[in-house]
Design an enzyme around this catalytic site. Structure first.
Site, mmCIF file in Angstrom:
data_model
loop_
_atom_site.group_PDB
_atom_site.id
_atom_site.type_symbol
_atom_site.label_atom_id
_atom_site.label_comp_id
_atom_site.label_asym_id
_atom_site.label_seq_id
_atom_site.Cartn_x
_atom_site.Cartn_y
_atom_site.Cartn_z
ATOM 1 N N THR A 1 -8.863 10.598 -1.250
ATOM 2 C CA THR A 1 -9.150 9.549 -2.243
ATOM 3 C C THR A 1 -10.597 9.056 -2.146
ATOM 4 O O THR A 1 -11.242 8.788 -3.161
ATOM 5 C CB THR A 1 -8.154 8.390 -2.037
ATOM 6 O OG1 THR A 1 -6.846 8.901 -2.271
ATOM 7 C CG2 THR A 1 -8.406 7.238 -2.989
ATOM 8 N N LYS B 1 -2.228 1.883 8.966
ATOM 9 C CA LYS B 1 -1.642 1.122 7.852
ATOM 10 C C LYS B 1 -1.115 -0.232 8.352
ATOM 11 O O LYS B 1 -1.244 -1.238 7.662
ATOM 12 C CB LYS B 1 -0.516 1.921 7.187
ATOM 13 C CG LYS B 1 -1.032 3.099 6.366
ATOM 14 C CD LYS B 1 -1.806 2.649 5.126
ATOM 15 C CE LYS B 1 -2.311 3.798 4.293
ATOM 16 N NZ LYS B 1 -3.225 3.393 3.216
ATOM 17 N N ASP C 1 0.851 -1.195 0.000
ATOM 18 C CA ASP C 1 0.000 0.000 0.000
ATOM 19 C C ASP C 1 0.882 1.240 0.000
ATOM 20 O O ASP C 1 2.098 1.159 0.192
ATOM 21 C CB ASP C 1 -0.931 -0.016 1.230
ATOM 22 C CG ASP C 1 -2.111 0.936 1.095
ATOM 23 O OD1 ASP C 1 -2.274 1.560 0.028
ATOM 24 O OD2 ASP C 1 -2.865 1.071 2.077
ATOM 25 N N HIS D 1 0.862 5.547 1.259
ATOM 26 C CA HIS D 1 0.188 6.630 1.979
ATOM 27 C C HIS D 1 0.788 7.953 1.533
ATOM 28 O O HIS D 1 2.014 8.089 1.451
ATOM 29 C CB HIS D 1 0.366 6.480 3.497
ATOM 30 C CG HIS D 1 -0.268 7.609 4.243
ATOM 31 N ND1 HIS D 1 -1.599 7.626 4.585
ATOM 32 C CD2 HIS D 1 0.232 8.792 4.678
ATOM 33 C CE1 HIS D 1 -1.888 8.761 5.190
ATOM 34 N NE2 HIS D 1 -0.791 9.485 5.266
ATOM 35 N N SER D 2 -0.080 8.911 1.239
ATOM 36 C CA SER D 2 0.400 10.248 0.886
ATOM 37 C C SER D 2 0.040 11.197 2.024
ATOM 38 O O SER D 2 -1.037 11.078 2.616
ATOM 39 C CB SER D 2 -0.276 10.695 -0.402
ATOM 40 O OG SER D 2 -0.273 12.100 -0.483
HETATM 41 N N1 URA Z 1 -3.234 11.622 8.310
HETATM 42 C C1 URA Z 1 -3.496 10.837 9.367
HETATM 43 O O1 URA Z 1 -4.114 9.798 9.253
HETATM 44 N N2 URA Z 1 -3.046 11.246 10.569
HETATM 45 C C2 URA Z 1 -2.335 12.360 10.757
HETATM 46 O O2 URA Z 1 -1.956 12.644 11.867
HETATM 47 C C3 URA Z 1 -2.084 13.178 9.646
HETATM 48 C C4 URA Z 1 -2.545 12.778 8.419
#
Ligand code: URA
Length: 439
Positions: free
Chosen positions: A123, A191, A83, A85-86
Site C-alpha cells: 500500500t 497492529k 484497521d 491487514h491483508s
Molecule cells: N507481514 C508482516 O508484517 N509480517 C509477516 O511475518 C508476514 C507479513
C-alpha cells in the site's frame, strides 16, 4: 526460575518443548537491549519454524513484541478505531478504498502500511505514486489527519514493535518467514501497538498468496483471530481468493487510478467490490457503526454513491501534501509509462487459470517492484484491463494492457503475462470470499 540462558531457551523450542512465558519475554527484551545476538534470533526463528509455539505462547510472544516500542492511544477520537491487514496479493488496492469508506461511515483508520514484499504489492508504494503525498508525516500531523479527516495511510514513523523489525529482517534472510507463530506475532505486534478497537484480516488464499492452500490459510486465520482477541482487540477475518489479481490493474499508479475510479463510481471491478463490502461490513459491525450486515452494506453503498468516501480520500491526500484535485484530474498527476500496448490472446477460448504470482513478478520485471530492498520503484508501470477467470476471448483480442518504461522490459513482462494466462475449456467460477473466520 533458573537464570535465563538463550541457548537453553532455543534448545527447548528446538526439542519441541514450549518455553516458559518469562523466557519468551526475556528473549524479546534482549533484542531491545541488544543482549540477544542475531545468531540467536536466527536459531530461535528456525526452531519455531519447525516446532510452532502453542496459541498461549503466541500471545506471550506477540505482547512482548508489541511492548518493545511505543503504543499509540487515541483519547481525542470520538468513534471506534479500526484497521485492516491483508496477507498480501496482486492487484490488491483494497486499503485505498476501505480506509475512506470506514472514515465516511464514522470510524477512524490510522493505517500504518508496508511496502511490497516478494511478488506482492504494498500500500505504501501505491500511495507514493501520488505526487507530493507524504507517507512519513511526523506524529502530530498523522494524529491531526486521522482526527480531522478520519483516516491516514502512512508508513511506519513512530517506533512501533521494533523487535519485529529486527526479527523480520533476520527471518527474511534465513528462510523462516513462513511460520504461523512468527507471522502471527509479527503482524499483530504492529497492529496492536497502533491502539485499535477492531482489526479485520484479509487472509489471501491461492496461487498469488503467501498461503496458497486453504488448510494453511485457515490455520493462519485462527492463529491471528485467537491471538488478537486474547490480547484485547476485536479481531475477525475473511479468507479471500487470490487465484487471480483482485482488481483489473496491477502496478502502483495503475492501482491508484483503479481505486479512484471505484471511489468516484466511474468503474468498479466486481471481485474488488465484494472484498471491500465484505471487509468494511464486518468492520462497521466491530465498531458498532451498524447493527446488521444489511445496514452495514447499505451504509457503505451510500457513502460510495453520494461521494463522501471519495471526498474523504481527497481530503486525506491533500492534508498529507498531495494535490487537492487528484480525484477530478487523475491523469494530470499520475504519470503514465512511455509505452502502453495491448497484449493479444494467442488463441480463442476461456481463461481457465491465471498464475497470479507470475503477474506480480512481471510487475517487478517492469520496474514496479523491488528486486532488493534499496531499489527505487517506477510507479508508472504494470498492467491494466486484465481479464478475469471465466472470461472468454477470441484470438488476438486483448487479455491485458501493459505499461512499460522500455521495450526490453516490455518483452520480458509480456512473455510472463502470456505464460500466466491459461486459455482453454470453460471452468466453474469460484467464490471471491471463500470463508468468514470469527472467534
Ligand atoms: N507481514 C508482516 O508484517 N509480517 C509477516 O511475518 C508476514 C507479513
Amino acid at each position: 526460575m533458573h537464570s535465563f540462558l538463550p541457548q537453553e531457551f532455543i534448545r527447548q523450542i528446538r526439542d519441541g518443548e514450549q518455553p516458559p512465558d518469562e523466557h519468551l519475554q526475556h528473549f524479546i527484551a534482549g533484542i531491545s537491549d541488544q543482549s540477544t545476538s542475531d545468531a540467536q534470533i536466527a536459531a530461535f526463528a528456525m526452531a519455531v519454524f519447525f516446532n510452532e509455539l502453542s496459541l498461549p505462547k503466541r500471545q506471550v510472544l506477540t505482547s512482548a513484541m508489541r511492548d518493545s516500542g511505543n503504543i499509540l492511544h487515541w483519547p481525542e477520537l470520538k468513534g471506534p478505531i479500526l484497521d485492516k491487514h491483508s496477507t498480501g496479493g496482486v492487484g490488491d488496492n483494497v486499503s485505498l478504498i476501505l480506509a475512506p469508506v470506514i472514515a465516511a461511515c464514522g470510524g477512524y483508520v490510522p493505517m500504518i502500511s508496508g511496502r511490497g514484499l516478494g511478488h506482492t504489492g504494498g500500500t505504501l508504494d501505491k500511495m507514493e505514486a501520488i505526487p507530493g503525498y507524504n507517507t512519513v508525516p511526523d506524529n502530530p500531523l498523522f494524529r491531526k489527519v486521522v482526527n480531522r479527516v478520519g483516516c491516514a495511510i502512512i508508513g511506519q514513523t513512530v517506533n512501533l514493535a521494533p523487535a519485529d523489525k529486527k526479527i523480520y529482517a533476520i527471518r527474511s534472510a534465513t528462510a523462516t518467514v513462513e511460520s504461523i507463530s512468527l507471522i502471527t506475532a509479527s503482524i499483530l505486534s504492529k497492529k496492536l501497538a497502533a491502539g485499535l478497537d477492531g482489526l479485520m484480516l484479509d487472509i489471501k488464499c491461492g496461487n498469488g498468496a503467501v498461503m496458497s492452500d486453504l488448510a494453511h490459510a485457515r490455520k493462519l486465520a485462527i492463529s491471528l483471530i485467537e491471538t488478537g482477541n486474547a490480547l484485547g482487540v476485536k479481531t475477525s477475518g475473511l479468507i479471500t481468493a487470490m487465484d487471480q489479481p483482485l482488481a483489473s490493474a496491477a502496478g502502483n499508479a495503475l492501482e491508484v487510478s483503479n481505486a479512484l475510479k471505484f471511489l468516484s463510481g466511474e468503474h468498479c471491478d466486481s471481485r474488488l467490490q465484494q472484498v471491500v463490502f465484505g471487509l468494511c461490513g464486518k468492520m462497521l459491525l466491530q465498531g458498532q457503526l451498524a447493527t446488521s450486515s444489511t445496514t452495514a452494506h447499505a451504509k457503505i453503498s451510500q457513502v460510495l454513491k453520494n461521494g463522501q468516501a471519495a471526498e474523504v480520500f481527497s481530503q486525506m491526500v491533500n492534508a498529507l501534501g498531495g494535490p487537492a484535485d487528484l480525484l477530478h484530474q487523475p491523469e494530470k498527476y499520475l504519470s503514465s509509462a512511455p509505452i502502453i500496448e495491448d497484449i493479444p490472446a494467442p488463441c480463442s477460448g476461456t481463461i481457465n487459470a491465471i498464475d497470479t504470482r507470475e503477474i506480480g513478478l512481471a510487475v517487478i520485471v517492469l520496474g514496479g517492484g523491488r528486486k532488493k530492498a534499496s531499489d527505487a520503484i517506477d510507479s508508472r508501470v504494470g498492467f491494466d484491463r486484465l481479464l478475469s477467470l471465466g472470461d472468454t476471448v477470441e484470438k488476438s483480442q486483448p487479455i491485458a494492457r501493459i505499461h512499460a518504461a522500455s521495450r526490453n522490459n516490455l518483452e520480458q513482462a509480456r512473455k510472463m503475462l502470456l505464460s500466466a494466462y491459461k486459455i482453454g475449456d470453460a471452468v466453474e467460477k469460484t467464490p471471491t470470499i471463500i470463508e468468514i473466520s470469527e472467534a
